[in-house]
Scaffold this motif. Structure first.
Motif, PDB file in Angstrom:
ATOM      1  N   SER A   1       0.851  -1.276  -0.017  1.00  0.00           N
ATOM      2  CA  SER A   1       0.124   0.023  -0.012  1.00  0.00           C
ATOM      3  C   SER A   1       0.788   1.129   0.083  1.00  0.00           C
ATOM      4  CB  SER A   1      -1.058  -0.135   1.230  1.00  0.00           C
ATOM      5  OG  SER A   1      -0.147  -0.013   2.367  1.00  0.00           O
ATOM      6  N   GLU A   2       1.846   1.118   0.736  1.00  0.00           N
ATOM      7  CA  GLU A   2       2.756   2.332   0.762  1.00  0.00           C
ATOM      8  C   GLU A   2       3.510   2.447  -0.526  1.00  0.00           C
ATOM      9  OE1 GLU A   2       6.723   3.933   3.210  1.00  0.00           O
ATOM     10  OE2 GLU A   2       5.844   2.228   4.040  1.00  0.00           O
ATOM     11  N   MET A   3       3.986   1.376  -1.197  1.00  0.00           N
ATOM     12  CA  MET A   3       4.618   1.780  -2.553  1.00  0.00           C
ATOM     13  C   MET A   3       3.726   1.982  -3.567  1.00  0.00           C
ATOM     14  SD  MET A   3       7.662  -1.282  -2.886  1.00  0.00           S
ATOM     15  CE  MET A   3       6.805  -2.643  -2.089  1.00  0.00           C
ATOM     16  N   GLN A   4       2.259   1.575  -3.374  1.00  0.00           N
ATOM     17  CA  GLN A   4       1.219   2.262  -4.387  1.00  0.00           C
ATOM     18  C   GLN A   4       1.365   3.578  -4.333  1.00  0.00           C
ATOM     19  OE1 GLN A   4      -2.057  -0.012  -3.527  1.00  0.00           O
ATOM     20  NE2 GLN A   4      -1.351  -2.021  -4.487  1.00  0.00           N
ATOM     21  N   SER A   5       1.183   4.239  -3.086  1.00  0.00           N
ATOM     22  CA  SER A   5       1.306   5.706  -2.923  1.00  0.00           C
ATOM     23  C   SER A   5       2.535   6.181  -3.453  1.00  0.00           C
ATOM     24  CB  SER A   5       1.203   6.109  -1.356  1.00  0.00           C
ATOM     25  OG  SER A   5      -0.002   5.311  -0.837  1.00  0.00           O
ATOM     26  N   ILE A   6       3.661   5.772  -3.324  1.00  0.00           N
ATOM     27  CA  ILE A   6       4.764   6.154  -3.913  1.00  0.00           C
ATOM     28  C   ILE A   6       4.592   6.318  -5.529  1.00  0.00           C
ATOM     29  CG2 ILE A   6       7.497   5.873  -4.101  1.00  0.00           C
ATOM     30  CD1 ILE A   6       7.139   4.419  -0.937  1.00  0.00           C
ATOM     31  N   PHE A   7       4.475   5.357  -5.972  1.00  0.00           N
ATOM     32  CA  PHE A   7       4.171   5.100  -7.439  1.00  0.00           C
ATOM     33  C   PHE A   7       3.343   6.260  -7.966  1.00  0.00           C
ATOM     34  CE2 PHE A   7       3.697   2.295 -11.418  1.00  0.00           C
ATOM     35  CZ  PHE A   7       4.966   2.475 -11.506  1.00  0.00           C
ATOM     36  N   SER A   8       2.180   6.705  -7.233  1.00  0.00           N
ATOM     37  CA  SER A   8       1.201   7.720  -7.760  1.00  0.00           C
ATOM     38  C   SER A   8       2.052   8.915  -7.660  1.00  0.00           C
ATOM     39  CB  SER A   8      -0.018   7.667  -6.706  1.00  0.00           C
ATOM     40  OG  SER A   8      -0.706   8.742  -6.995  1.00  0.00           O
ATOM     41  N   ILE A   9       3.018   9.185  -6.471  1.00  0.00           N
ATOM     42  CA  ILE A   9       3.984  10.505  -6.594  1.00  0.00           C
ATOM     43  C   ILE A   9       4.571  10.679  -7.576  1.00  0.00           C
ATOM     44  CG2 ILE A   9       5.455  11.409  -5.205  1.00  0.00           C
ATOM     45  CD1 ILE A   9       4.055  10.411  -2.436  1.00  0.00           C
ATOM     46  N   VAL A  10       5.227   9.568  -8.024  1.00  0.00           N
ATOM     47  CA  VAL A  10       6.050   9.375  -9.080  1.00  0.00           C
ATOM     48  C   VAL A  10       5.603   9.945 -10.413  1.00  0.00           C
ATOM     49  CG1 VAL A  10       7.602   8.032 -10.656  1.00  0.00           C
ATOM     50  CG2 VAL A  10       7.725   7.758  -8.452  1.00  0.00           C
ATOM     51  N   GLN A  11       4.270   9.530 -10.493  1.00  0.00           N
ATOM     52  CA  GLN A  11       3.745  10.185 -11.668  1.00  0.00           C
ATOM     53  C   GLN A  11       3.203  11.383 -11.900  1.00  0.00           C
ATOM     54  OE1 GLN A  11       2.972   9.046 -14.666  1.00  0.00           O
ATOM     55  NE2 GLN A  11       1.463  10.517 -15.426  1.00  0.00           N
TER      56      GLN A  11
END
Length: 318
Positions: A61-71
């Motif tokens: 769940s944390e990495m999904q949030s991080i991936f969204s920040i990258v976009q």
């Protein structure tokens, strides 16, 4: 008239803050695990493989949030590239509803800008530097995930922090080829919340980055190292005393070998240059007098570091 149009510098500043926030969060996912399961890392044979897989499940769940920040970072960086040509190009495709007799100036931020899906094409049509097909594929992949995550709140995609970290280096190389990754890492870390506690005695931003370097050096491939340091990974590194002293506090115990950020100049072997702070120093090539040190790059910059060995960090004896 339209006022408060964004600048490329403003957009890049926010984009890079998001980028390094994502980087820092991914490194922490790795470092938190390694602190408990010592010796774990990319390319290492480890007895902790089962534990790592369980940990990844807990981290999704944390990495999904991080991936969204990258976009979000990617979109702002592409908008910055378009702004370098003309900020008003960002309004293309916007169904502007204008009043013949406006009562006040129009603010740029009140308009809808070009859709994320159209940004790569806009860059390749309007900007002198074109995006590679590989980056466009990566961008579309991340954007597709972000849309699922934002609209549905979850995704069935499984993330690995090492894969994401490698992707981030490739993204930086594509979006900011003229910038210095290490310099940016320090500069944007200096804008983070933790920088408030930087007093040089108990904590410093440089110390935090040097701790991170222990993980970065292990992670970087040869090409990624070249992107970050601007030099081949096989080249010998030396201490930059400015960066080393900034990082040294009463509590710091980072690996001093991974804290070496300077290289001998290719054009003048009487000079070294730091890849992190971009400062150059004059040196003399004489053997270090410290027992066990085989260094021969000694400070001669007419400052307090005269006679200090850039290999071991100690002062040589007269």
């Amino acid at each position: 008239m339209i006022v408060s149009a964004p600048t490329a510098d403003e957009l890049n500043d926010v984009s890079l803050r998001l980028y390094f926030s994502a980087w820092s969060s991914l490194i922490e996912i790795w470092s938190d695990f390694e602190l408990t399961f010592e010796g774990f890392g990319p390319g290492k044979s480890s007895a902790w493989k089962d534990e790592w897989q369980d940990y990844l499940v807990a981290s999704q769940s944390e990495m999904q949030s991080i991936f969204s920040i990258v976009q979000h970072s990617n979109e702002l960086a592409l908008k910055a590239m378009i702004c370098e040509v003309c900020p008003y190009l960002l309004l293309i495709g916007n169904d502007l509803k204008l009043n013949v007799n406006p009562s006040a100036d129009l603010r740029f931020t009140d308009f809808r800008t070009i859709d994320a899906v159209d940004l790569p094409a806009a860059v390749n049509n309007f900007c002198p530097r074109k995006l590679t097909q590989q980056f466009v594929q990566t961008y579309d992949d991340i954007r597709g995930f972000r849309n699922k995550f934002v609209h549905l709140g979850h995704s069935d995609r499984r993330f690995d922090p090492f894969e994401l970290l490698h992707s981030l280096i490739a993204i930086y190389s594509e979006l900011w080829p003229q910038r210095n990754w290490l310099r940016d890492r320090v500069d944007f870390a200096s804008e983070e919340r933790k920088a408030y506690f930087s007093d040089g005695k108990h904590f410093s931003v440089h110390a935090d980055i040097m701790y991170e370097q222990e993980y970065n050096i292990e992670l970087f491939t040869k090409s990624e190292f070249k992107t970050v340091f601007g030099e081949e990974k096989s080249r010998r590194r030396y201490f930059c005393f400015d960066c080393l002293d900034e990082a040294t506090t009463g509590w710091s115990d980072f690996d001093r070998e991974t804290a070496k950020t300077a290289f001998i100049s290719r054009s003048d072997n009487q000079q070294i240059r730091c890849a992190m702070c971009e400062t150059s120093f004059i040196v003399e090539r004489v053997p270090c007098s410290q027992d066990g040190c085989k260094g021969n790059v000694i400070g001669a910059n007419s400052d307090d570091h005269d006679g200090r060995c850039h290999t071991c960090g100690e002062h040589t004896t007269p």
